[in-house]
Design a protein around this motif. Structure first.
Motif, PDB file in Angstrom:
ATOM      1  N   TYR A 296      -7.410  -2.026  -2.729  1.00 35.49           N
ATOM      2  CA  TYR A 296      -6.814  -3.153  -2.886  1.00 35.49           C
ATOM      3  C   TYR A 296      -7.281  -4.097  -2.238  1.00 35.49           C
ATOM      4  O   TYR A 296      -7.368  -5.264  -2.653  1.00 35.49           O
ATOM      5  N   ILE A 297      -6.533  -3.735  -0.912  1.00 38.93           N
ATOM      6  CA  ILE A 297      -7.055  -4.946   0.268  1.00 38.93           C
ATOM      7  C   ILE A 297      -7.834  -5.281  -0.081  1.00 38.93           C
ATOM      8  O   ILE A 297      -8.588  -7.246   0.100  1.00 38.93           O
ATOM      9  N   PHE A 298      -9.324  -4.467   0.733  1.00 36.33           N
ATOM     10  CA  PHE A 298     -10.389  -5.175   0.504  1.00 36.33           C
ATOM     11  C   PHE A 298     -11.275  -5.576  -0.360  1.00 36.33           C
ATOM     12  O   PHE A 298     -11.931  -6.971  -0.217  1.00 36.33           O
TER      13      PHE A 298
ATOM     14  N   GLY B 144      -1.233  -4.593  -2.752  1.00 40.45           N
ATOM     15  CA  GLY B 144      -1.759  -3.686  -1.947  1.00 40.45           C
ATOM     16  C   GLY B 144      -1.086  -3.647  -0.036  1.00 40.45           C
ATOM     17  O   GLY B 144      -1.139  -3.009  -0.108  1.00 40.45           O
ATOM     18  N   ILE B 145      -0.515  -4.728   0.391  1.00 45.21           N
ATOM     19  CA  ILE B 145      -0.387  -4.926   0.988  1.00 45.21           C
ATOM     20  C   ILE B 145       1.879  -3.944   1.100  1.00 45.21           C
ATOM     21  O   ILE B 145       2.324  -3.613   1.359  1.00 45.21           O
ATOM     22  N   ILE B 146       2.362  -4.370  -0.131  1.00 44.97           N
ATOM     23  CA  ILE B 146       3.295  -3.880  -0.454  1.00 44.97           C
ATOM     24  C   ILE B 146       3.528  -1.862  -0.178  1.00 44.97           C
ATOM     25  O   ILE B 146       4.661  -1.559  -0.131  1.00 44.97           O
ATOM     26  N   GLY B 147       2.722  -1.860  -1.311  1.00 45.31           N
ATOM     27  CA  GLY B 147       2.313  -0.449  -1.145  1.00 45.31           C
ATOM     28  C   GLY B 147       1.434   0.471   0.057  1.00 45.31           C
ATOM     29  O   GLY B 147       2.188   1.337   0.318  1.00 45.31           O
ATOM     30  N   LEU B 148       0.743  -1.140   0.595  1.00 45.74           N
ATOM     31  CA  LEU B 148       0.522  -0.535   2.297  1.00 45.74           C
ATOM     32  C   LEU B 148       1.820   0.415   3.215  1.00 45.74           C
ATOM     33  O   LEU B 148       2.365   1.715   3.888  1.00 45.74           O
TER      34      LEU B 148
ATOM     35  N   PRO C  98       9.763  15.534   3.414  1.00 43.55           N
ATOM     36  CA  PRO C  98       9.542  14.466   4.221  1.00 43.55           C
ATOM     37  C   PRO C  98       7.672  14.625   4.658  1.00 43.55           C
ATOM     38  O   PRO C  98       7.056  14.174   4.971  1.00 43.55           O
ATOM     39  N   ILE C  99       7.029  16.385   4.261  1.00 42.96           N
ATOM     40  CA  ILE C  99       6.469  16.933   4.755  1.00 42.96           C
ATOM     41  C   ILE C  99       5.274  16.697   3.277  1.00 42.96           C
ATOM     42  O   ILE C  99       3.670  16.462   3.320  1.00 42.96           O
ATOM     43  N   ILE C 100       6.181  16.879   1.964  1.00 42.64           N
ATOM     44  CA  ILE C 100       4.938  16.913   1.068  1.00 42.64           C
ATOM     45  C   ILE C 100       4.845  15.884   1.083  1.00 42.64           C
ATOM     46  O   ILE C 100       3.946  14.631   0.621  1.00 42.64           O
ATOM     47  N   SER C 101       5.684  14.759   1.030  1.00 47.21           N
ATOM     48  CA  SER C 101       5.682  13.071   1.235  1.00 47.21           C
ATOM     49  C   SER C 101       3.750  12.063   2.489  1.00 47.21           C
ATOM     50  O   SER C 101       3.493  11.237   2.556  1.00 47.21           O
ATOM     51  N   LEU C 102       3.806  12.996   3.166  1.00 44.14           N
ATOM     52  CA  LEU C 102       2.333  12.597   3.993  1.00 44.14           C
ATOM     53  C   LEU C 102       1.529  12.732   3.586  1.00 44.14           C
ATOM     54  O   LEU C 102       1.128  11.714   3.950  1.00 44.14           O
ATOM     55  N   PRO C 103       1.063  13.914   3.122  1.00 42.98           N
ATOM     56  CA  PRO C 103      -0.136  13.385   1.994  1.00 42.98           C
ATOM     57  C   PRO C 103       0.240  12.579   1.124  1.00 42.98           C
ATOM     58  O   PRO C 103      -1.455  11.797   0.755  1.00 42.98           O
ATOM     59  N   ILE C 104       0.698  12.485   0.392  1.00 39.35           N
ATOM     60  CA  ILE C 104       0.841  11.263  -1.065  1.00 39.35           C
ATOM     61  C   ILE C 104       1.036  10.093  -0.354  1.00 39.35           C
ATOM     62  O   ILE C 104       0.708   9.016  -0.661  1.00 39.35           O
ATOM     63  N   GLY C 105       2.088   9.603   0.937  1.00 41.74           N
ATOM     64  CA  GLY C 105       1.162   8.926   1.439  1.00 41.74           C
ATOM     65  C   GLY C 105       0.345   8.196   1.698  1.00 41.74           C
ATOM     66  O   GLY C 105      -0.515   6.977   2.037  1.00 41.74           O
ATOM     67  N   PHE C 106      -0.462   9.542   2.545  1.00 41.78           N
ATOM     68  CA  PHE C 106      -2.257   9.213   2.644  1.00 41.78           C
ATOM     69  C   PHE C 106      -3.019   8.335   1.980  1.00 41.78           C
ATOM     70  O   PHE C 106      -4.135   7.309   2.041  1.00 41.78           O
ATOM     71  N   ILE C 107      -2.518   8.746   0.803  1.00 39.60           N
ATOM     72  CA  ILE C 107      -3.020   8.508  -0.465  1.00 39.60           C
ATOM     73  C   ILE C 107      -3.402   7.202  -1.369  1.00 39.60           C
ATOM     74  O   ILE C 107      -3.308   6.454  -1.196  1.00 39.60           O
ATOM     75  N   GLY C 108      -1.604   7.036  -0.663  1.00 46.02           N
ATOM     76  CA  GLY C 108      -1.380   5.439  -0.717  1.00 46.02           C
ATOM     77  C   GLY C 108      -1.698   4.449  -0.263  1.00 46.02           C
ATOM     78  O   GLY C 108      -1.970   4.155  -0.662  1.00 46.02           O
ATOM     79  N   MET C 109      -2.106   5.220   1.545  1.00 46.84           N
ATOM     80  CA  MET C 109      -1.951   3.983   2.128  1.00 46.84           C
ATOM     81  C   MET C 109      -4.212   3.403   1.606  1.00 46.84           C
ATOM     82  O   MET C 109      -4.591   2.930   2.297  1.00 46.84           O
TER      83      MET C 109
ATOM     84  N   SER D 291      -1.139   1.667  -6.418  1.00 48.53           N
ATOM     85  CA  SER D 291      -0.235   1.138  -4.700  1.00 48.53           C
ATOM     86  C   SER D 291       1.061   1.844  -4.873  1.00 48.53           C
ATOM     87  O   SER D 291       1.424   2.411  -3.812  1.00 48.53           O
ATOM     88  N   ILE D 292       1.767   0.548  -5.373  1.00 52.69           N
ATOM     89  CA  ILE D 292       3.111   0.306  -5.409  1.00 52.69           C
ATOM     90  C   ILE D 292       3.848   1.461  -6.247  1.00 52.69           C
ATOM     91  O   ILE D 292       5.064   2.241  -4.927  1.00 52.69           O
ATOM     92  N   ALA D 293       2.650   2.227  -7.409  1.00 50.36           N
ATOM     93  CA  ALA D 293       4.006   3.642  -7.600  1.00 50.36           C
ATOM     94  C   ALA D 293       3.497   4.365  -6.582  1.00 50.36           C
ATOM     95  O   ALA D 293       4.851   5.200  -6.211  1.00 50.36           O
ATOM     96  N   ILE D 294       3.027   4.973  -5.399  1.00 50.90           N
ATOM     97  CA  ILE D 294       3.199   5.937  -5.090  1.00 50.90           C
ATOM     98  C   ILE D 294       3.641   5.823  -3.440  1.00 50.90           C
ATOM     99  O   ILE D 294       3.995   6.234  -3.221  1.00 50.90           O
ATOM    100  N   GLY D 295       4.128   4.070  -2.789  1.00 55.05           N
ATOM    101  CA  GLY D 295       4.472   3.715  -1.826  1.00 55.05           C
ATOM    102  C   GLY D 295       5.715   4.789  -2.316  1.00 55.05           C
ATOM    103  O   GLY D 295       6.324   4.804  -1.320  1.00 55.05           O
ATOM    104  N   ILE D 296       6.514   4.314  -3.443  1.00 54.98           N
ATOM    105  CA  ILE D 296       7.654   4.037  -3.961  1.00 54.98           C
ATOM    106  C   ILE D 296       8.082   5.869  -4.215  1.00 54.98           C
ATOM    107  O   ILE D 296       9.215   5.718  -3.746  1.00 54.98           O
ATOM    108  N   ILE D 297       7.670   6.660  -4.644  1.00 52.22           N
ATOM    109  CA  ILE D 297       7.378   7.685  -4.312  1.00 52.22           C
ATOM    110  C   ILE D 297       6.991   8.255  -3.398  1.00 52.22           C
ATOM    111  O   ILE D 297       8.175   9.105  -3.066  1.00 52.22           O
ATOM    112  N   THR D 298       6.403   7.870  -2.261  1.00 52.68           N
ATOM    113  CA  THR D 298       6.594   8.781  -0.745  1.00 52.68           C
ATOM    114  C   THR D 298       7.697   8.278  -0.161  1.00 52.68           C
ATOM    115  O   THR D 298       8.025   8.876   0.668  1.00 52.68           O
TER     116      THR D 298
END
Length: 90
Positions: free
Chosen positions: A48-50, A65-69, A31-42, A12-19
């Motif tokens: 993780y948080i759950f 999980g919070i940092i990745g979110l 930025p348009i490409i980062s939206l779907p990747i961001g939703f996967i990271g979310m 989740s942190i790696a996906i968040g950094i890429i996003t």
């Protein structure tokens, strides 16, 4: 279970950094490409948080999980910022 949770936190942190990097990159359309990747990271961060709160594994305030979110939500926040700025420029 802790190993799987640790891997999910790192993912989740790696996906968040890429996003976040795609969101601020000067490449057209990034930025348009980062939206779907961001939703996967979310989704990964929310899982993780759950699991973390259900099993009470980490007692820290800032878990991976919070940092990745936070990192995964940067494209949404950037688009909202542009919408608000353009609204007030009228």
């Amino acid at each position: 279970m802790e190993k799987k949770l640790n891997i999910l936190g790192k993912v989740s942190i790696a996906i968040g950094i890429i996003t976040a990097l795609l969101c601020i990159s000067p490449i057209t359309g990034a930025p348009i490409i980062s939206l779907p990747i961001g939703f996967i990271g979310m989704i990964c961060s929310c899982i993780y948080i759950f699991i973390d709160t259900q099993k009470e594994i980490n007692a820290k305030k800032f878990t991976p999980g919070i940092i990745g979110l936070l990192l995964s939500s940067t494209p949404v926040l950037l688009i909202l910022t542009f919408i608000i700025i353009n609204y007030f420029k009228r």
